[in-house]
Motif scaffolding. Structure first.
Motif: not given
Length: 434
Positions: A332-342, A325-326
């Motif tokens: 930034d090492p955090l990807t969308k699934p890491d920070v987005n809960s939608d 995942a990008k």
């Protein structure tokens, strides 16, 4: 409170006016017998292992039993003709299985065309495909230079809108999908009948003359069962009714490509269908079992012989490894699934993981079902490696059909086809002959 009520009503109105709705295809005999014959679609019967797993499910067992007593499928009829006593030793049968993959089909299209140009593409007795592979199957089965060139052209769009009507991602919940399929429908219909059905349909006429089967797979939304149609059977049945042949073939191809959430729902007749890839990335229609039965009928010899196993070739239109995942922000090492809960972000990522497992599992299942006999395959793995060893293709995150990426995939397919050994071979199980 009043503001919330009005907001809810506005959202409902937006949903009502913005929903794309399904694409509806008229093909009266798609799922039921009619004036010209039996239903066009055929249920994919379970493998022996699947039947054993379903042993406590009476409905599944009844369905499996019905397939055994049903009239011969197109594949069985073909084998009955090709495996007669005077022809059974001519050569090993060959089968091509084409996976789904959307824009990744650009890889397989040029890979196959390059092999055909080199005179190294077998004359397959059977071709099966799901999703983008179902579209490819129509051209590969013909195998002429003109058909192979037309296939490659169809994977060379000038813009994404040539293939789909793309919606903003956030509208998927209210429209029912991220993209409409009307442009793809027009492309399929034009490929089948370039000047309209009334002027004749050369590709359909050519399919009707083939002595092989061309199977396109899809999943019935209600039952979840995997079905397929034989494009050759459709072309022959409606030889004098090209408009019906065009619509039935377009319906099968679109049904096979209707990946839920991503693409507009497809209904053929009264039934809704999903992309065949939601169950199997590739399918072999129980070919080896049918070959065994055909040999037994022609020789009376029920003993298994590995030499009877058909040679299976698989084109995985895509990689077998899951892309990471990008990040939302470069560096930034955090990807969308890491920070987005939608829900949509997580649903899309989960879908990618499930599909990747289906892709690998479908190929592995073929070896389990066919422990011996040759299974050759190719994948787009290495597409993202640095040139010159790899493809160096970078997939855009939010574009379903990117002309630049597809051009790079075509180049990667050509490069793999030009290798000394263009196919990889799966090892047999238990040390049997491959």
């Amino acid at each position: 409170m009043t503001k919330r009520v009005f907001a809810a009503l506005a959202l409902m109105m937006l949903a009502a006016c913005s929903t794309s709705g399904p694409i509806r295809i008229a093909c009266a005999e798609f799922d039921k017998a009619g004036a010209t014959g039996a239903a066009l679609r055929h249920r994919l019967p379970p493998s022996p292992l699947e039947a054993e797993i379903h042993g406590d499910d009476s409905a599944a067992m009844v369905a499996a039993a019905a397939e055994i007593t049903a009239p011969p499928t197109p594949l069985q009829s073909l084998l009955n003709r090709k495996l007669t006593p005077d022809r059974r030793d001519e050569r090993r049968l060959s089968v091509l299985l084409l996976s789904g993959g959307g824009q990744w089909g650009a890889f397989g299209a040029t890979y196959l065309k390059t092999l055909a140009d080199k005179g190294q593409l077998p004359d397959f007795d059977a071709v099966t495909g799901v999703s983008t592979g179902g579209l490819q199957s129509l051209f590969v089965a013909l195998g002429t230079p003109e058909a192979m060139a037309a296939m490659e052209r169809n994977y060379s769009p000038a813009r994404e809108s040539d293939v789909v009507d793309r919606h903003p991602q956030w509208q998927a919940a209210i429209r029912g999908s991220m993209a409409g399929l009307k442009p793809l429908r027009r492309k399929i219909e034009a490929a089948l009948c370039p000047d309209g059905a009334e002027a004749g349909c050369p590709l359909i006429a050519a399919l009707a003359d083939l002595d092989k089967v061309v199977l396109i797979g899809f999943v019935e939304a209600d039952s979840g069962d995997f079905f397929y149609v034989d494009a050759v059977e459709i072309a022959r049945r409606y030889r004098r009714d090209p408009r019906t042949a065009q619509q039935c073939l377009a319906g099968a191809a679109l049904a096979s490509a209707a990946m839920p959430v991503f693409f507009q729902q497809v209904r053929v007749g009264d039934k809704s269908y999903y992309d065949g890839g939601v169950r199997q990335s590739v399918f072999a229609a129980r070919i080896s079992a049918d070959v065994e039965r055909a040999f037994h009928r022609s020789t009376g010899d029920a003993k298994h012989d590995a030499a009877r196993e058909p040679a299976i070739y698989i084109v995985r239109n895509g990689p077998t490894t899951l892309a990471r995942a990008k990040s939302r922000v470069p560096g930034d090492p955090l990807t969308k699934p890491d920070v987005n809960s939608d829900a949509l972000t997580n649903a899309i990522r989960a879908e990618a993981i499930v599909v990747n497992q289906l892709e690998v599992g479908s190929i592995a299942a073929l070896r389990l079902e066919h422990p011996v006999g040759p299974i050759h395959f190719v994948t787009a793995d290495g597409h993202d490696a640095a040139a010159p060893e790899g493809g160096g293709c970078t997939k855009p995150e939010d574009i379903m059909f990117d002309p630049g990426f597809m051009g790079c995939l075509r180049a990667w397919g050509k490069r793999k086809a030009e290798r000394t050994e263009p196919w990889r071979t799966l090892s047999p199980i238990n040390g049997g002959p491959g």
